[in-house]
Design a protein around this motif. Structure first.
Motif, mmCIF file in Angstrom:
data_model
loop_
_atom_site.group_PDB
_atom_site.id
_atom_site.type_symbol
_atom_site.label_atom_id
_atom_site.label_comp_id
_atom_site.label_asym_id
_atom_site.label_seq_id
_atom_site.Cartn_x
_atom_site.Cartn_y
_atom_site.Cartn_z
ATOM 1 N N GLU A 1 0.810 -1.214 0.000
ATOM 2 C CA GLU A 1 0.000 0.000 0.000
ATOM 3 C C GLU A 1 0.846 1.268 0.000
ATOM 4 N N ASP A 2 1.930 1.266 0.751
ATOM 5 C CA ASP A 2 2.769 2.459 0.834
ATOM 6 C C ASP A 2 4.197 2.063 1.203
ATOM 7 N N ALA A 3 5.076 3.052 1.250
ATOM 8 C CA ALA A 3 6.488 2.799 1.539
ATOM 9 C C ALA A 3 6.689 2.260 2.947
ATOM 10 N N SER A 4 5.851 2.663 3.869
ATOM 11 C CA SER A 4 5.955 2.182 5.243
ATOM 12 C C SER A 4 5.681 0.680 5.305
ATOM 13 N N ALA A 5 4.636 0.231 4.621
ATOM 14 C CA ALA A 5 4.318 -1.200 4.581
ATOM 15 C C ALA A 5 5.444 -1.964 3.888
ATOM 16 N N LYS A 6 6.012 -1.375 2.846
ATOM 17 C CA LYS A 6 7.135 -2.016 2.164
ATOM 18 C C LYS A 6 8.294 -2.205 3.134
ATOM 19 N N GLY A 7 8.580 -1.199 3.925
ATOM 20 C CA GLY A 7 9.667 -1.294 4.894
ATOM 21 C C GLY A 7 9.469 -2.418 5.894
ATOM 22 N N ARG A 8 8.221 -2.673 6.252
ATOM 23 C CA ARG A 8 7.917 -3.738 7.213
ATOM 24 C C ARG A 8 8.107 -5.134 6.630
ATOM 25 N N THR A 9 8.317 -5.239 5.306
ATOM 26 C CA THR A 9 8.513 -6.552 4.685
ATOM 27 C C THR A 9 9.959 -7.023 4.773
ATOM 28 N N ALA A 10 10.871 -6.175 5.182
ATOM 29 C CA ALA A 10 12.297 -6.517 5.180
ATOM 30 C C ALA A 10 12.601 -7.792 5.963
ATOM 31 N N HIS A 11 11.839 -8.066 7.006
ATOM 32 C CA HIS A 11 12.105 -9.270 7.805
ATOM 33 C C HIS A 11 11.777 -10.564 7.053
ATOM 34 N N LEU A 12 11.100 -10.437 5.908
ATOM 35 C CA LEU A 12 10.774 -11.624 5.116
ATOM 36 C C LEU A 12 11.940 -12.087 4.239
ATOM 37 N N ASN A 13 13.010 -11.295 4.183
ATOM 38 C CA ASN A 13 14.174 -11.710 3.418
ATOM 39 C C ASN A 13 14.705 -13.011 4.026
ATOM 40 N N ASN A 14 14.913 -14.015 3.212
ATOM 41 C CA ASN A 14 15.344 -15.358 3.629
ATOM 42 C C ASN A 14 14.280 -16.110 4.407
ATOM 43 N N ALA A 15 13.015 -15.705 4.283
ATOM 44 C CA ALA A 15 11.914 -16.447 4.904
ATOM 45 C C ALA A 15 11.587 -17.662 4.038
ATOM 46 N N LEU A 16 11.051 -18.694 4.668
ATOM 47 C CA LEU A 16 10.685 -19.906 3.960
ATOM 48 C C LEU A 16 9.259 -19.762 3.429
ATOM 49 N N VAL A 17 9.112 -19.780 2.099
ATOM 50 C CA VAL A 17 7.801 -19.680 1.451
ATOM 51 C C VAL A 17 7.704 -20.816 0.439
ATOM 52 N N LEU A 18 6.702 -21.661 0.632
ATOM 53 C CA LEU A 18 6.476 -22.811 -0.260
ATOM 54 C C LEU A 18 7.733 -23.676 -0.405
ATOM 55 N N GLY A 19 8.428 -23.874 0.691
ATOM 56 C CA GLY A 19 9.588 -24.756 0.697
ATOM 57 C C GLY A 19 10.881 -24.150 0.192
ATOM 58 N N ARG A 20 10.879 -22.868 -0.111
ATOM 59 C CA ARG A 20 12.089 -22.200 -0.611
ATOM 60 C C ARG A 20 12.364 -20.958 0.219
ATOM 61 N N PHE A 21 13.640 -20.635 0.396
ATOM 62 C CA PHE A 21 14.011 -19.405 1.084
ATOM 63 C C PHE A 21 14.006 -18.278 0.057
ATOM 64 N N ILE A 22 13.106 -17.324 0.244
ATOM 65 C CA ILE A 22 12.983 -16.229 -0.723
ATOM 66 C C ILE A 22 13.988 -15.130 -0.399
ATOM 67 N N ARG A 23 14.355 -14.393 -1.430
ATOM 68 C CA ARG A 23 15.237 -13.234 -1.270
ATOM 69 C C ARG A 23 14.490 -12.012 -1.782
ATOM 70 N N LEU A 24 14.599 -10.932 -1.048
ATOM 71 C CA LEU A 24 13.903 -9.708 -1.412
ATOM 72 C C LEU A 24 14.877 -8.678 -1.953
ATOM 73 N N ASP A 25 14.451 -8.011 -3.000
ATOM 74 C CA ASP A 25 15.176 -6.860 -3.528
ATOM 75 C C ASP A 25 14.264 -5.667 -3.267
ATOM 76 N N MET A 26 14.672 -4.824 -2.342
ATOM 77 C CA MET A 26 13.844 -3.690 -1.944
ATOM 78 C C MET A 26 13.932 -2.526 -2.932
ATOM 79 N N ARG A 27 14.847 -2.614 -3.904
ATOM 80 C CA ARG A 27 14.984 -1.564 -4.925
ATOM 81 C C ARG A 27 14.910 -2.207 -6.296
ATOM 82 N N PRO A 28 13.709 -2.647 -6.697
ATOM 83 C CA PRO A 28 13.582 -3.418 -7.936
ATOM 84 C C PRO A 28 13.950 -2.682 -9.203
ATOM 85 N N GLY A 29 13.916 -1.365 -9.217
ATOM 86 C CA GLY A 29 14.217 -0.612 -10.433
ATOM 87 C C GLY A 29 15.681 -0.368 -10.646
ATOM 88 N N ASN A 30 16.517 -0.726 -9.693
ATOM 89 C CA ASN A 30 17.948 -0.423 -9.791
ATOM 90 C C ASN A 30 18.779 -1.657 -9.958
#
Length: 137
Positions: free
Chosen positions: A108-137
């Motif tokens: 919804e907004d940048a604040s909600a995006k910031g709260r997703t950082a803890h999901l980096n290396n979280a287990l989703v559907l049997g895989r450890f996901i990696r997050l890129d918080m700056r997708p355009g760069n």
């Protein structure tokens, strides 16, 4: 170029740009029914950002490409929904309709995006996901 009866009804009074409201459509690109569209004009709140804006979009890598698109979307909605309102989850697919192993999650907004950082290396559907918080760069 409108067709049918609708064309005749609107021909006498064309809509002004401020009268146009975009309504998102649930489709293969990941739009969610009821999410807010990004193209409305006038009166924008500076705290809110548009769909696909780098300030509210997270690029998710490392997804299992063998998991069906809808199952991947549901899992990401559940995981990211704990961080705030998810506006859209896009799971790109190849020409045969198989997921490519990554996704874009629009919060919804940048604040909600910031709260997703803890999901980096979280287990989703049997895989450890990696997050890129700056997708355009």
């Amino acid at each position: 170029a409108l067709s049918g009866a609708r064309a005749g009804a609107q021909a006498s009074a064309p809509a002004a740009p401020s009268d146009i409201r975009l309504r998102p459509v649930s489709d293969r690109s990941g739009g969610l029914e009821g999410s807010s569209g990004g193209g409305g004009g006038g009166g924008s709140d500076p705290r809110r950002v548009r769909l696909g804006d780098e300030r509210n979009t997270v690029f998710v890598k490392g997804l299992d490409a063998s998991v069906p698109e809808q199952e991947t979307r549901r899992a990401l909605l559940q995981a990211f929904g704990s961080c705030g309102r998810v506006l859209q989850v896009r799971v790109p697919v190849d020409a045969r309709g198989r997921p490519k192993g990554f996704a874009l999650v629009v919060m919804e907004d940048a604040s909600a995006k910031g709260r997703t950082a803890h999901l980096n290396n979280a287990l989703v559907l049997g895989r450890f996901i990696r997050l890129d918080m700056r997708p355009g760069n």
